[in-house]
Design a protein around this motif. Structure first.
Motif, PDB file in Angstrom:
ATOM      1  N   ALA A 171      48.779  36.071  26.867  1.00  0.00           N
ATOM      2  CA  ALA A 171      48.530  35.819  25.440  1.00  0.00           C
ATOM      3  C   ALA A 171      49.785  35.270  24.762  1.00  0.00           C
ATOM      4  O   ALA A 171      49.709  34.336  23.951  1.00  0.00           O
ATOM      5  CB  ALA A 171      48.080  37.104  24.760  1.00  0.00           C
ATOM      6  N   GLY A 174      50.192  31.765  25.516  1.00  0.00           N
ATOM      7  CA  GLY A 174      49.116  30.932  24.981  1.00  0.00           C
ATOM      8  C   GLY A 174      48.174  30.383  26.018  1.00  0.00           C
ATOM      9  O   GLY A 174      47.483  29.379  25.766  1.00  0.00           O
ATOM     10  N   SER A 182      48.636  34.731  19.896  1.00  0.00           N
ATOM     11  CA  SER A 182      49.444  34.084  20.925  1.00  0.00           C
ATOM     12  C   SER A 182      50.858  33.888  20.397  1.00  0.00           C
ATOM     13  O   SER A 182      51.113  34.013  19.196  1.00  0.00           O
ATOM     14  CB  SER A 182      48.847  32.725  21.335  1.00  0.00           C
TER      15      SER A 182
END
Length: 459
Positions: A171, A174, A182
């Motif tokens: 996360a 991204g 993110s």
């Protein structure tokens, strides 16, 4: 190996000690309690974990030096006895025993709360007593049973944290499809890294510090393994990467993805809130299951550690002699039962006595961990000087001796003074102070009036 009736077996295998050293220290404080530290200090809570981790690293290095030279199931209590005086070993041993006995109702209640939320038809006190009884029976059977339980519970915790690091790391980078968050934008948002200043960081450190309590248990358990010295050195050396990966890695991901001002962070806990924002389904159930495993592991270790400390005290003539008797499997059954009995009474008290009375009782163990760290540092300082005078140098040594040892002592004293001036910690400091004064007085009285029996080393 024959059992003399006062001898522990070497029933813990290498994999037991290895997994205990890796995951045994990880408790619910990391999964849930860290949310309160982040809410108080912001992203700088990461610094609080760094400072607390450095303290634990130094303390474990000092303890490792003493334990590698002389493995003993009494660990720092035995070393305090030798380095400072019998009253010191007596006092810190009984205080540490009291600390772990009071962990039993805390963890039993935490486990009961989760189970009751899943199956509300059963009363919470039934769950609390049932899980305590189950783990007591496991500890009574043999030390190998404790090792097996702790191996699998610790393994589950380690797997859960690694999974969190992978998901959270994806996360942050991204690369996680459909993630609700993110990047590391939260490190700079809402006031930046230090939104409430360094004072808040030191206050948060008091919370984070207790997330590490239990790291020292591996030096107690290693005394019941075939190659205690090697296991202690390996476990002590692994402290650095354990703290960096499991603690600092996890907290970095949380403060990167979750706003420290998120109103749900303290209530839901850092792990659950992070998974919720990422979009992981059933985040609450997943984290509840992980926390249940963690509290079961901590309860298992509490029963084990309290019994071994009581056994060690009895072996030195500082507890009832019955507590040093072992059964045919080399388990100190009376020490287990004696510790569990107090734990059971505390579990019952949690549901029967007024809340304020129980809170005061629990507060009496609030700063015992810091006192243990202080005694470890003083003992190491004195034992190294004793070894030097005898022309002996320990194979496994504390770094930067004696300066780092003195820095740790002064830092712990400063933290204790800081807690006195924090209204939310005064009850802990006061209650522990009164208890410690009573125990130290008892230790001095006993040391002055009795002659210790000859006891074989417990390694």
């Amino acid at each position: 190996m024959s059992i003399s009736g006062h001898t522990l077996t070497h029933g813990l295998k290498q994999r037991h000690i290895t997994m205990l050293s890796i995951g045994g220290v990880i408790g619910a404080g990391l999964f849930v309690g860290s949310g309160h530290a982040i809410a108080a200090a912001g992203p700088a809570a990461l610094l609080a974990f760094v400072f607390a981790g450095l303290l634990v690293l130094m303390v474990m290095r000092m303890l490792g030096e003493m334990a590698a030279a002389s493995p003993d199931t009494g660990s720092f209590s035995t070393y305090a006895d030798r380095a400072i005086g019998r009253w010191a070993g007596f006092s810190i041993g009984w205080l540490y025993w009291w600390f772990w006995v009071l962990v039993i109702p805390l963890e039993a209640n935490a486990a009961a709360t989760i189970l009751h939320s899943w199956f509300p038809d059963v009363a919470m006190w039934v769950y609390a007593l049932a899980i305590t009884l189950l783990l007591t029976l496991a500890n009574l059977a043999s030390v190998r049973n404790y090792g097996e339980f702790e191996f699998w519970l610790s393994l589950l915790k380690v797997v859960a944290i690694i999974a969190f690091l992978v998901i959270g790391g994806a996360a942050v980078l991204g690369v996680l499809p459909h993630s609700g968050v993110s990047g590391v934008s939260q490190l700079r948002a809402d006031g930046g890294l230090l939104p409430n200043g360094m004072g808040a960081v030191f206050a948060a450190m008091l919370t984070t510090m207790f997330s590490f309590v239990g790291t020292e248990v591996v030096t107690i358990a290693a005394a019941e393994s075939p190659d205690a010295k090697r296991q202690i050195i390996r476990a002590t050396n692994s402290v650095i990467w354990r703290i960096c990966i499991f603690y600092l890695g996890s907290i970095f991901i949380v403060v990167s993805l979750v706003s420290w001002q998120d109103p749900l962070l303290p209530a839901h806990g850092s792990y659950q809130r992070t998974l919720e924002l990422i979009g992981v389904p059933y985040a609450k159930f997943i984290v509840d299951a992980i926390v249940l495993v963690s509290v079961a592991s901590c309860l298992n270790s509490a029963l084990y550690t309290a019994s071994r400390m009581l056994f060690s005290l009895a072996s030195r003539g500082d507890a009832p002699a019955l507590a040093r008797r072992t059964n045919t499997k080399g388990t100190p059954a009376y020490a287990v039962l004696g510790s569990t009995a107090i734990g059971f009474l505390a579990v019952i008290a949690n549901y029967t006595v007024p809340e304020r009375v129980f809170a005061t009782l629990m507060a009496s163990s609030g700063t015992i961990a810091l006192l243990v760290y202080l005694v470890i540092a003083i003992s190491q300082l004195r034992m190294r000087h004793q070894s030097t005078r005898l022309g002996k140098n320990p194979e496994f040594r504390m770094w930067g001796f004696p300066w780092l040892s003195w820095m740790v002592i002064l830092f712990i004293c400063a933290v204790l003074v800081f807690m006195v001036f924090r209204p939310e910690h005064r009850l802990e400091v006061g209650s522990t102070g009164v208890l410690a004064a009573f125990v130290v007085a008892a230790g001095m009285w006993r040391s002055a009036r009795t002659i210790r029996p000859a006891v074989a080393p417990q390694s």
